[in-house]
Design a protein around this motif. Structure first.
Motif, PDB file in Angstrom:
ATOM      1  N   TRP A  88       0.855  -1.185   0.000  1.00 49.80           N
ATOM      2  CA  TRP A  88       0.000   0.000   0.000  1.00 49.80           C
ATOM      3  C   TRP A  88       0.889   1.231   0.000  1.00 49.80           C
ATOM      4  N   GLN A  89       0.310   2.367  -0.361  1.00 53.19           N
ATOM      5  CA  GLN A  89       1.076   3.603  -0.462  1.00 53.19           C
ATOM      6  C   GLN A  89       0.611   4.595   0.590  1.00 53.19           C
ATOM      7  N   ARG A  90       1.568   5.046   1.416  1.00 54.33           N
ATOM      8  CA  ARG A  90       1.263   5.982   2.483  1.00 54.33           C
ATOM      9  C   ARG A  90       1.031   7.372   1.897  1.00 54.33           C
ATOM     10  N   ILE A  91       0.016   8.060   2.366  1.00 61.08           N
ATOM     11  CA  ILE A  91      -0.340   9.374   1.825  1.00 61.08           C
ATOM     12  C   ILE A  91       0.703  10.432   2.150  1.00 61.08           C
ATOM     13  N   VAL A  92       1.199  10.418   3.398  1.00 60.23           N
ATOM     14  CA  VAL A  92       2.023  11.517   3.885  1.00 60.23           C
ATOM     15  C   VAL A  92       3.308  11.706   3.084  1.00 60.23           C
ATOM     16  N   ASP A  93       3.909  10.610   2.584  1.00 66.19           N
ATOM     17  CA  ASP A  93       5.174  10.755   1.867  1.00 66.19           C
ATOM     18  C   ASP A  93       5.257   9.904   0.595  1.00 66.19           C
ATOM     19  N   ASN A  94       4.126   9.291   0.201  1.00 64.50           N
ATOM     20  CA  ASN A  94       4.055   8.457  -1.005  1.00 64.50           C
ATOM     21  C   ASN A  94       4.941   7.212  -0.938  1.00 64.50           C
ATOM     22  N   ALA A  95       5.345   6.829   0.262  1.00 63.49           N
ATOM     23  CA  ALA A  95       6.172   5.634   0.406  1.00 63.49           C
ATOM     24  C   ALA A  95       5.332   4.379   0.245  1.00 63.49           C
ATOM     25  N   TYR A  96       5.949   3.325  -0.256  1.00 58.51           N
ATOM     26  CA  TYR A  96       5.287   2.030  -0.395  1.00 58.51           C
ATOM     27  C   TYR A  96       5.674   1.142   0.792  1.00 58.51           C
ATOM     28  N   LEU A  97       4.680   0.459   1.363  1.00 63.74           N
ATOM     29  CA  LEU A  97       4.891  -0.424   2.504  1.00 63.74           C
ATOM     30  C   LEU A  97       4.208  -1.757   2.273  1.00 63.74           C
ATOM     31  N   ALA A  98       4.710  -2.800   2.933  1.00 65.54           N
ATOM     32  CA  ALA A  98       4.089  -4.115   2.839  1.00 65.54           C
ATOM     33  C   ALA A  98       2.755  -4.110   3.569  1.00 65.54           C
ATOM     34  N   SER A  99       1.781  -4.828   3.034  1.00 65.22           N
ATOM     35  CA  SER A  99       0.438  -4.862   3.603  1.00 65.22           C
ATOM     36  C   SER A  99       0.347  -5.777   4.815  1.00 65.22           C
ATOM     37  N   TYR A 100      -0.588  -5.464   5.700  1.00 67.80           N
ATOM     38  CA  TYR A 100      -0.858  -6.328   6.834  1.00 67.80           C
ATOM     39  C   TYR A 100      -1.385  -7.687   6.394  1.00 67.80           C
ATOM     40  N   SER A 101      -1.832  -7.792   5.152  1.00 70.22           N
ATOM     41  CA  SER A 101      -2.328  -9.082   4.670  1.00 70.22           C
ATOM     42  C   SER A 101      -1.205 -10.112   4.584  1.00 70.22           C
ATOM     43  N   LEU A 102       0.042  -9.624   4.585  1.00 73.26           N
ATOM     44  CA  LEU A 102       1.174 -10.540   4.616  1.00 73.26           C
ATOM     45  C   LEU A 102       1.439 -10.893   6.079  1.00 73.26           C
ATOM     46  N   LYS A 103       0.707 -11.858   6.571  1.00 75.12           N
ATOM     47  CA  LYS A 103       0.670 -12.163   8.008  1.00 75.12           C
ATOM     48  C   LYS A 103       2.051 -12.399   8.604  1.00 75.12           C
ATOM     49  N   GLU A 104       2.918 -13.081   7.864  1.00 77.94           N
ATOM     50  CA  GLU A 104       4.209 -13.414   8.426  1.00 77.94           C
ATOM     51  C   GLU A 104       5.096 -12.191   8.607  1.00 77.94           C
ATOM     52  N   ASN A 105       4.717 -11.085   7.946  1.00 78.07           N
ATOM     53  CA  ASN A 105       5.518  -9.875   8.073  1.00 78.07           C
ATOM     54  C   ASN A 105       4.797  -8.782   8.840  1.00 78.07           C
TER      55      ASN A 105
END
Length: 273
Positions: free
Chosen positions: A58-75
């Motif tokens: 997903w992409q964070r609004i505040v700085d347009n950074a991309y992060l791994a989703s919570y749907s990736l349970k192991e991470n």
């Protein structure tokens, strides 16, 4: 086990590379991915959009950074939830003001700087010392807060942040280009156990103390949850009132205890409710 005699799908391999890079970071920009993998930005955008549609990033609004989703349970345990962090930390920061007269801020990493997400300044005895506000950007390499994060975060996170700082055009990030100095500063921070302000830093992101001096000094400690640094809390005071050694002797233990309490509540759901 025998390997099927078929060709691999290059597009899938590229997608996996991008996903792995996003997972290894605490937030990564399109430019970071382009610089790291060398793929065209148009290609990266298509991959990232595909991963977003699949619910993997997903992409964070505040700085347009991309992060791994919570749907990736192991991470999921590697991902920070800022709202949860603030909710847990606020009462602990409030309690800190009953032990320490000086105010504190809670900050989290945002690609190439730290961002204030909470402060107990209004409840502090020295409430006239304004800290923050929420959203305020703090220099990563010159501030006590930034050093507390950089010194104790994972090697991969540190490398990514320092790479951004070295490529930055902001005057306040220029010191990061001196890799020997950076290593010495962060090594000293780890040995000391807490971050300190650079003597040249006067509170302004880009201007040195000789041009802007807020008359303050700070120390900071990391908030570590399962070996991941989610952020840092600092303690700020007026230089003319107390020396750094006096503050450390009188208040460092309280600051460190607050950071540990925040981490403990984040790892214990029943206690954070």
């Amino acid at each position: 086990m025998s390997r099927p005699r078929v060709k691999t799908i290059r597009a899938v391999a590229r997608g996996v590379e991008v996903l792995q890079l996003v997972q290894a970071s605490g937030g990564v920009s399109l430019n970071d991915i382009h610089r790291e993998l060398g793929l065209p930005k148009a290609t990266l955008l298509r991959i990232l959009l595909t991963l977003q549609d699949a619910g993997l990033v997903w992409q964070r609004i505040v700085d347009n950074a991309y992060l791994a989703s919570y749907s990736l349970k192991e991470n999921a345990r590697h991902l920070d939830d800022v709202s949860h962090l603030v909710e847990v930390a606020s009462p602990i920061l409030s309690d800190l003001t009953r032990r320490v007269d000086w105010p504190s801020i809670l900050a989290v990493p945002r690609l190439d700087h730290m961002e204030v997400i909470e402060t107990n300044s209004p409840r502090s005895y020295f409430h006239h010392i304004p800290l923050g506000p929420v959203g305020f950007q703090i220099n990563m390499i010159m501030s006590a807060t930034g050093r507390a994060y950089l010194a104790f975060c994972s090697d991969s996170e540190r490398a990514a942040v320092l790479s951004r700082l070295r490529h930055s055009q902001r005057p306040g990030d220029a010191a990061a280009k001196d890799e020997v100095w950076v290593k010495r500063v962060l090594s000293g921070t780890r040995k000391r156990g807490y971050g300190v302000r650079d003597p040249r830093f006067g509170g302004d992101f880009d201007r040195p103390r000789r041009q802007h001096d807020d008359g303050r000094d700070s120390i900071a400690v990391p908030i570590v949850v399962e070996e991941r640094v989610l952020g840092a809390i600092n303690l700020t005071w007026i230089q003319k009132v107390a020396t750094r050694s006096e503050i450390v002797q009188a208040h460092l233990d309280y600051l460190a205890e607050a950071a540990k309490s925040i981490a403990a509540r984040l790892t214990s759901p029943t206690r954070s409710r």
